[in-house]
Design a protein around this motif. Structure first.
Motif, PDB file in Angstrom:
ATOM      1  N   VAL A   1       0.863  -1.183   0.000  1.00  0.00           N
ATOM      2  CA  VAL A   1       0.000   0.000   0.000  1.00  0.00           C
ATOM      3  C   VAL A   1       0.892   1.223   0.000  1.00  0.00           C
ATOM      4  N   LEU A   2       0.871   1.972  -1.094  1.00  0.00           N
ATOM      5  CA  LEU A   2       1.645   3.211  -1.181  1.00  0.00           C
ATOM      6  C   LEU A   2       0.776   4.351  -0.685  1.00  0.00           C
ATOM      7  N   THR A   3       1.283   5.085   0.287  1.00  0.00           N
ATOM      8  CA  THR A   3       0.467   6.083   0.966  1.00  0.00           C
ATOM      9  C   THR A   3       1.311   7.296   1.345  1.00  0.00           C
ATOM     10  N   ALA A   4       0.662   8.294   1.902  1.00  0.00           N
ATOM     11  CA  ALA A   4       1.362   9.509   2.354  1.00  0.00           C
ATOM     12  C   ALA A   4       0.669   9.993   3.620  1.00  0.00           C
ATOM     13  N   LEU A   5       1.165   9.530   4.755  1.00  0.00           N
ATOM     14  CA  LEU A   5       0.500   9.789   6.030  1.00  0.00           C
ATOM     15  C   LEU A   5       1.026  11.031   6.744  1.00  0.00           C
TER      16      LEU A   5
ATOM     17  N   GLU B   1      -6.624  -0.428   6.499  1.00  0.00           N
ATOM     18  CA  GLU B   1      -5.391  -1.219   6.377  1.00  0.00           C
ATOM     19  C   GLU B   1      -5.202  -2.132   7.580  1.00  0.00           C
ATOM     20  N   LYS B   2      -5.413  -1.570   8.757  1.00  0.00           N
ATOM     21  CA  LYS B   2      -5.218  -2.357   9.978  1.00  0.00           C
ATOM     22  C   LYS B   2      -6.208  -3.509  10.049  1.00  0.00           C
ATOM     23  N   LEU B   3      -7.436  -3.278   9.581  1.00  0.00           N
ATOM     24  CA  LEU B   3      -8.419  -4.360   9.552  1.00  0.00           C
ATOM     25  C   LEU B   3      -7.987  -5.457   8.594  1.00  0.00           C
TER      26      LEU B   3
ATOM     27  N   PHE C   1       1.582  -8.532   3.653  1.00  0.00           N
ATOM     28  CA  PHE C   1       0.865  -7.263   3.493  1.00  0.00           C
ATOM     29  C   PHE C   1       1.730  -6.155   4.067  1.00  0.00           C
ATOM     30  N   THR C   2       2.135  -5.208   3.212  1.00  0.00           N
ATOM     31  CA  THR C   2       3.091  -4.184   3.614  1.00  0.00           C
ATOM     32  C   THR C   2       2.591  -2.798   3.224  1.00  0.00           C
ATOM     33  N   SER C   3       3.349  -1.783   3.664  1.00  0.00           N
ATOM     34  CA  SER C   3       3.000  -0.394   3.358  1.00  0.00           C
ATOM     35  C   SER C   3       4.285   0.394   3.098  1.00  0.00           C
ATOM     36  N   LEU C   4       4.204   1.329   2.139  1.00  0.00           N
ATOM     37  CA  LEU C   4       5.339   2.194   1.827  1.00  0.00           C
ATOM     38  C   LEU C   4       4.864   3.632   1.852  1.00  0.00           C
TER      39      LEU C   4
ATOM     40  N   ASN D   1       9.349   7.583   3.137  1.00  0.00           N
ATOM     41  CA  ASN D   1      10.336   6.499   3.180  1.00  0.00           C
ATOM     42  C   ASN D   1      10.676   5.945   1.804  1.00  0.00           C
ATOM     43  N   GLY D   2       9.940   6.358   0.783  1.00  0.00           N
ATOM     44  CA  GLY D   2      10.186   5.795  -0.545  1.00  0.00           C
ATOM     45  C   GLY D   2       9.893   6.775  -1.655  1.00  0.00           C
ATOM     46  N   ARG D   3      10.382   7.989  -1.514  1.00  0.00           N
ATOM     47  CA  ARG D   3      10.109   9.035  -2.510  1.00  0.00           C
ATOM     48  C   ARG D   3      10.514   8.589  -3.912  1.00  0.00           C
ATOM     49  N   ASP D   4      11.676   7.922  -4.023  1.00  0.00           N
ATOM     50  CA  ASP D   4      12.157   7.494  -5.343  1.00  0.00           C
ATOM     51  C   ASP D   4      11.188   6.513  -6.001  1.00  0.00           C
ATOM     52  N   ILE D   5      10.586   5.654  -5.207  1.00  0.00           N
ATOM     53  CA  ILE D   5       9.640   4.679  -5.757  1.00  0.00           C
ATOM     54  C   ILE D   5       8.411   5.388  -6.302  1.00  0.00           C
ATOM     55  N   PHE D   6       7.914   6.364  -5.574  1.00  0.00           N
ATOM     56  CA  PHE D   6       6.746   7.123  -6.028  1.00  0.00           C
ATOM     57  C   PHE D   6       7.053   7.846  -7.335  1.00  0.00           C
ATOM     58  N   VAL D   7       8.263   8.411  -7.438  1.00  0.00           N
ATOM     59  CA  VAL D   7       8.652   9.119  -8.664  1.00  0.00           C
ATOM     60  C   VAL D   7       8.776   8.137  -9.819  1.00  0.00           C
ATOM     61  N   THR D   8       9.362   6.974  -9.557  1.00  0.00           N
ATOM     62  CA  THR D   8       9.530   5.975 -10.615  1.00  0.00           C
ATOM     63  C   THR D   8       8.188   5.484 -11.139  1.00  0.00           C
ATOM     64  N   LEU D   9       7.236   5.287 -10.234  1.00  0.00           N
ATOM     65  CA  LEU D   9       5.905   4.815 -10.630  1.00  0.00           C
ATOM     66  C   LEU D   9       5.025   5.940 -11.170  1.00  0.00           C
ATOM     67  N   LYS D  10       5.510   7.192 -11.082  1.00  0.00           N
ATOM     68  CA  LYS D  10       4.778   8.365 -11.578  1.00  0.00           C
ATOM     69  C   LYS D  10       3.399   8.478 -10.935  1.00  0.00           C
ATOM     70  N   LEU D  11       3.387   8.317  -9.622  1.00  0.00           N
ATOM     71  CA  LEU D  11       2.119   8.365  -8.894  1.00  0.00           C
ATOM     72  C   LEU D  11       1.683   9.808  -8.686  1.00  0.00           C
ATOM     73  N   THR D  12       0.412  10.036  -8.918  1.00  0.00           N
ATOM     74  CA  THR D  12      -0.191  11.359  -8.664  1.00  0.00           C
ATOM     75  C   THR D  12      -1.301  11.277  -7.633  1.00  0.00           C
ATOM     76  N   ASN D  13      -1.758  10.054  -7.331  1.00  0.00           N
ATOM     77  CA  ASN D  13      -2.831   9.872  -6.350  1.00  0.00           C
ATOM     78  C   ASN D  13      -2.494   8.701  -5.445  1.00  0.00           C
ATOM     79  N   VAL D  14      -2.721   8.881  -4.199  1.00  0.00           N
ATOM     80  CA  VAL D  14      -2.585   7.811  -3.214  1.00  0.00           C
ATOM     81  C   VAL D  14      -3.830   7.844  -2.316  1.00  0.00           C
ATOM     82  N   PRO D  15      -4.172   6.716  -1.686  1.00  0.00           N
ATOM     83  CA  PRO D  15      -3.492   5.434  -1.631  1.00  0.00           C
ATOM     84  C   PRO D  15      -3.455   4.738  -3.007  1.00  0.00           C
ATOM     85  N   TYR D  16      -2.454   3.852  -3.133  1.00  0.00           N
ATOM     86  CA  TYR D  16      -2.233   3.093  -4.357  1.00  0.00           C
ATOM     87  C   TYR D  16      -1.789   1.703  -3.923  1.00  0.00           C
TER      88      TYR D  16
END
Length: 333
Positions: free
Chosen positions: A68-72, A88-90, A106-109, A113-128
């Motif tokens: 789960v890619l997120t921005a908390l 997520e916790k449920l 089941f993991t979360s990023l 902690n993973g800015r480079d991954i978000f840039v590589t995936l070209k994410l504009t919306n989260v959760p993903y």
């Protein structure tokens, strides 16, 4: 002879290389599983960072990895991310009941902690939400993009929907079942309302019984019900009639000039005329004829009669308008 003897040697050498590569890959997958088992705590969300994400998501894999890619962080102001954290916790808790080491993790990023991954995936919306399926083993499958994406607009962000998707893509049997804790705060207002209602019934019970035994009240309810449905209410509900129309010059239109159509405001208008005419008729037939004062009786009767004819004339005028001005009947108007 020399040529024929070198071919078996070369084939054996190639086979040995293939076998060695296979053993190295298998060991690589197994090492990652062992590392995951050391770090992963069933029932909790395993937080990744760039290095661990790349390590556990790269090939080879003999396990399923859900991320789960997120921005908390508060600086990102991602309200959907914070709302989904509870879901997520449920999901994590539900997966713990069916957890088998080496099957699904089941993991979360988080973005921090993973800015480079978000840039590589070209994410504009989260959760993903991503699923990296096994690339080897009994559940291995090959997909064009190396991972599968959960369709949030279609499936939503409820834990039940996410758990169902994970069960399908990761082949979990029996499917993951979400067990939500009882939220007693939702039932507190209902319990209070029930207590107030019961107390009110106990205090005002005799008066309420008299009200419900009153024939006048039931007559009024029956009349209101009849007038509602005779004025076209059900037609509006079935046809989905608009509240009002609009003329060619842009002015609002209250009455549709057609017997094949009507507006909701038109139904309300006709129902009001029906109700007014009914009340005036009841007054003429029942109420004032019983008056002991002859003068009051006569004056009231004349006033009610004029009002009755006026209301009925307006109702006929509505029919005339819907008939394109060709309705053959009319009274005052």
């Amino acid at each position: 002879m020399r040529m024929s003897s070198s071919v078996p040697r070369l084939s054996a050498f190639v086979a040995l290389l293939v076998l060695s590569a296979h053993l190295v890959l298998a060991a690589s997958s197994q090492q990652k599983v062992e590392k995951l088992n050391d770090l992963y705590k069933p029932g909790e969300i395993f937080e990744l960072e760039t290095t661990s994400f790349l390590r556990f998501s790269e090939k080879p894999r003999n396990y399923s990895l859900v991320v789960v890619l997120t921005a908390l962080s508060s600086e990102h102001q991602c309200e959907p991310c914070r709302d989904f954290r509870k879901e997520e916790k449920l999901v994590a808790s539900a997966l713990a009941s069916t957890f088998t080491p080496g099957h699904v993790y089941f993991t979360s990023l988080d973005f921090k902690n993973g800015r480079d991954i978000f840039v590589t995936l070209k994410l504009t919306n989260v959760p993903y939400i991503l699923h990296f399926p096994p690339t080897e083993g009994p559940n291995a499958k090959s997909i064009p993009d190396e991972y599968e994406v959960y369709d949030i607009p279609m499936g939503g962000l409820l834990a039940e929907s996410v758990a169902k998707w994970i069960s399908n893509v990761a082949k979990i049997e029996p499917p993951v079942t979400i067990k939500r804790p009882i939220d007693y705060t939702k039932y507190a207002p209902l319990a209070g309302s029930v207590v107030i209602l019961l107390a009110s019934l106990y205090i005002a019970g005799p008066a309420i019984v008299l009200i419900f035994q009153s024939k006048h009240i039931w007559t009024a309810i029956a009349m209101a019900w009849i007038l509602t449905f005779t004025s076209g209410y059900m037609w509006n509900q079935i046809r989905g009639a608009p509240y009002q129309g609009r003329q060619r010059n842009g002015q609002p239109e209250m009455i549709s000039p057609s017997y094949q159509n009507q507006y909701q405001v038109e139904t309300q208008m006709v129902g009001t005329f029906y109700g007014l005419i009914s009340l005036l008729f009841v007054g003429l037939a029942v109420k004032f004829p019983g008056s002991s004062n002859l003068n009051i009786q006569r004056i009231s009767s004349v006033i009610l009669l004029i009002a009755f004819l006026g209301a009925f004339s307006l109702l006929v005028k509505v029919y005339n308008f819907k008939h394109g001005g060709q309705y053959p009947f009319g009274l005052f108007f």
